[in-house]
Design a protein around this motif. Sequence first.
Motif, PDB file in Angstrom:
ATOM      1  N   MET A   1       0.762  -1.132  -0.019  1.00  0.00           N
ATOM      2  CA  MET A   1       0.060   0.050  -0.083  1.00  0.00           C
ATOM      3  C   MET A   1       0.978   1.026   0.039  1.00  0.00           C
ATOM      4  SD  MET A   1      -1.646   0.536   3.819  1.00  0.00           S
ATOM      5  CE  MET A   1      -0.534  -0.194   5.039  1.00  0.00           C
ATOM      6  N   ARG A   2       0.437   2.211  -0.611  1.00  0.00           N
ATOM      7  CA  ARG A   2       1.069   3.538  -0.532  1.00  0.00           C
ATOM      8  C   ARG A   2      -0.087   4.742  -0.056  1.00  0.00           C
ATOM      9  NH1 ARG A   2       1.360   4.382  -5.931  1.00  0.00           N
ATOM     10  NH2 ARG A   2      -0.041   6.038  -5.952  1.00  0.00           N
ATOM     11  N   HIS A  37       5.159   4.252   1.886  1.00  0.00           N
ATOM     12  CA  HIS A  37       4.920   2.760   1.767  1.00  0.00           C
ATOM     13  C   HIS A  37       4.915   1.847   3.178  1.00  0.00           C
ATOM     14  CE1 HIS A  37       5.665   3.779  -2.235  1.00  0.00           C
ATOM     15  NE2 HIS A  37       5.314   2.777  -2.624  1.00  0.00           N
ATOM     16  N   ASP A  39       4.438  -0.763   6.265  1.00  0.00           N
ATOM     17  CA  ASP A  39       4.515  -2.128   6.171  1.00  0.00           C
ATOM     18  C   ASP A  39       2.794  -2.474   6.606  1.00  0.00           C
ATOM     19  OD1 ASP A  39       4.630  -4.649   8.211  1.00  0.00           O
ATOM     20  OD2 ASP A  39       6.100  -4.893   6.472  1.00  0.00           O
ATOM     21  N   GLU A  40       2.443  -3.728   6.209  1.00  0.00           N
ATOM     22  CA  GLU A  40       1.079  -4.013   6.447  1.00  0.00           C
ATOM     23  C   GLU A  40       0.678  -4.324   7.702  1.00  0.00           C
ATOM     24  OE1 GLU A  40      -1.644  -5.133   4.569  1.00  0.00           O
ATOM     25  OE2 GLU A  40      -0.457  -4.104   2.812  1.00  0.00           O
ATOM     26  N   ARG A  43      -1.418  -1.280   8.649  1.00  0.00           N
ATOM     27  CA  ARG A  43      -2.451  -0.964   7.949  1.00  0.00           C
ATOM     28  C   ARG A  43      -3.591  -0.445   8.638  1.00  0.00           C
ATOM     29  NH1 ARG A  43      -4.843  -1.725   2.795  1.00  0.00           N
ATOM     30  NH2 ARG A  43      -2.982  -2.965   2.021  1.00  0.00           N
ATOM     31  N   VAL A  47      -5.372   3.028   7.791  1.00  0.00           N
ATOM     32  CA  VAL A  47      -6.798   2.988   7.590  1.00  0.00           C
ATOM     33  C   VAL A  47      -7.602   4.060   8.509  1.00  0.00           C
ATOM     34  CG1 VAL A  47      -8.883   1.916   7.596  1.00  0.00           C
ATOM     35  CG2 VAL A  47      -6.951   0.812   6.426  1.00  0.00           C
ATOM     36  N   LYS A  59      -5.285   9.478   1.368  1.00  0.00           N
ATOM     37  CA  LYS A  59      -5.820   8.227   0.684  1.00  0.00           C
ATOM     38  C   LYS A  59      -4.906   7.190   0.646  1.00  0.00           C
ATOM     39  CE  LYS A  59      -5.249   9.243  -4.157  1.00  0.00           C
ATOM     40  NZ  LYS A  59      -5.585   9.526  -5.384  1.00  0.00           N
ATOM     41  N   ILE A  60      -5.228   5.855   0.598  1.00  0.00           N
ATOM     42  CA  ILE A  60      -4.453   4.928   0.301  1.00  0.00           C
ATOM     43  C   ILE A  60      -4.488   4.181  -1.009  1.00  0.00           C
ATOM     44  CG2 ILE A  60      -4.161   2.364   0.972  1.00  0.00           C
ATOM     45  CD1 ILE A  60      -5.213   3.013   3.545  1.00  0.00           C
ATOM     46  N   VAL A  61      -3.455   4.065  -1.705  1.00  0.00           N
ATOM     47  CA  VAL A  61      -3.312   3.468  -3.105  1.00  0.00           C
ATOM     48  C   VAL A  61      -2.686   2.129  -2.847  1.00  0.00           C
ATOM     49  CG1 VAL A  61      -2.550   3.847  -5.454  1.00  0.00           C
ATOM     50  CG2 VAL A  61      -2.915   5.717  -3.845  1.00  0.00           C
ATOM     51  N   GLU A  62      -3.630   1.053  -3.408  1.00  0.00           N
ATOM     52  CA  GLU A  62      -3.100  -0.219  -3.334  1.00  0.00           C
ATOM     53  C   GLU A  62      -2.081  -0.375  -4.524  1.00  0.00           C
ATOM     54  OE1 GLU A  62      -3.455  -2.277  -0.904  1.00  0.00           O
ATOM     55  OE2 GLU A  62      -5.141  -0.986   0.118  1.00  0.00           O
ATOM     56  N   ASP A  63      -0.896  -0.888  -3.927  1.00  0.00           N
ATOM     57  CA  ASP A  63       0.212  -1.392  -5.269  1.00  0.00           C
ATOM     58  C   ASP A  63      -0.129  -2.376  -5.925  1.00  0.00           C
ATOM     59  OD1 ASP A  63       1.544   0.915  -4.546  1.00  0.00           O
ATOM     60  OD2 ASP A  63       2.634  -0.028  -3.087  1.00  0.00           O
TER      61      ASP A  63
END
Length: 63
Positions: A1-2, A37, A39-40, A43, A47, A59-63
């Motif tokens: 995620m970015r 970027h 780490d998970e 998350r 969020v 905003k979160i952009v999924e890589d």
Amino acid sequence: MRVEVDLDLCQGHGMCELEASDVFAADRDHVDILDDHPDESHRSEVVAAVRYCPTQALKIVED
């Protein structure tokens, strides 16, 4: 995620830093992204930061 921030919307309220201090640092009038970027493992905090941003500047952009 970015993670991205719209600096035209951001007013530096700092809610994001309260939710994810490893990822965001609030300044007087904007936020700095410390880790664009994350780490998970971060998350849920990221969020929450996006959700609670009063100006919806994040905003979160999924890589």
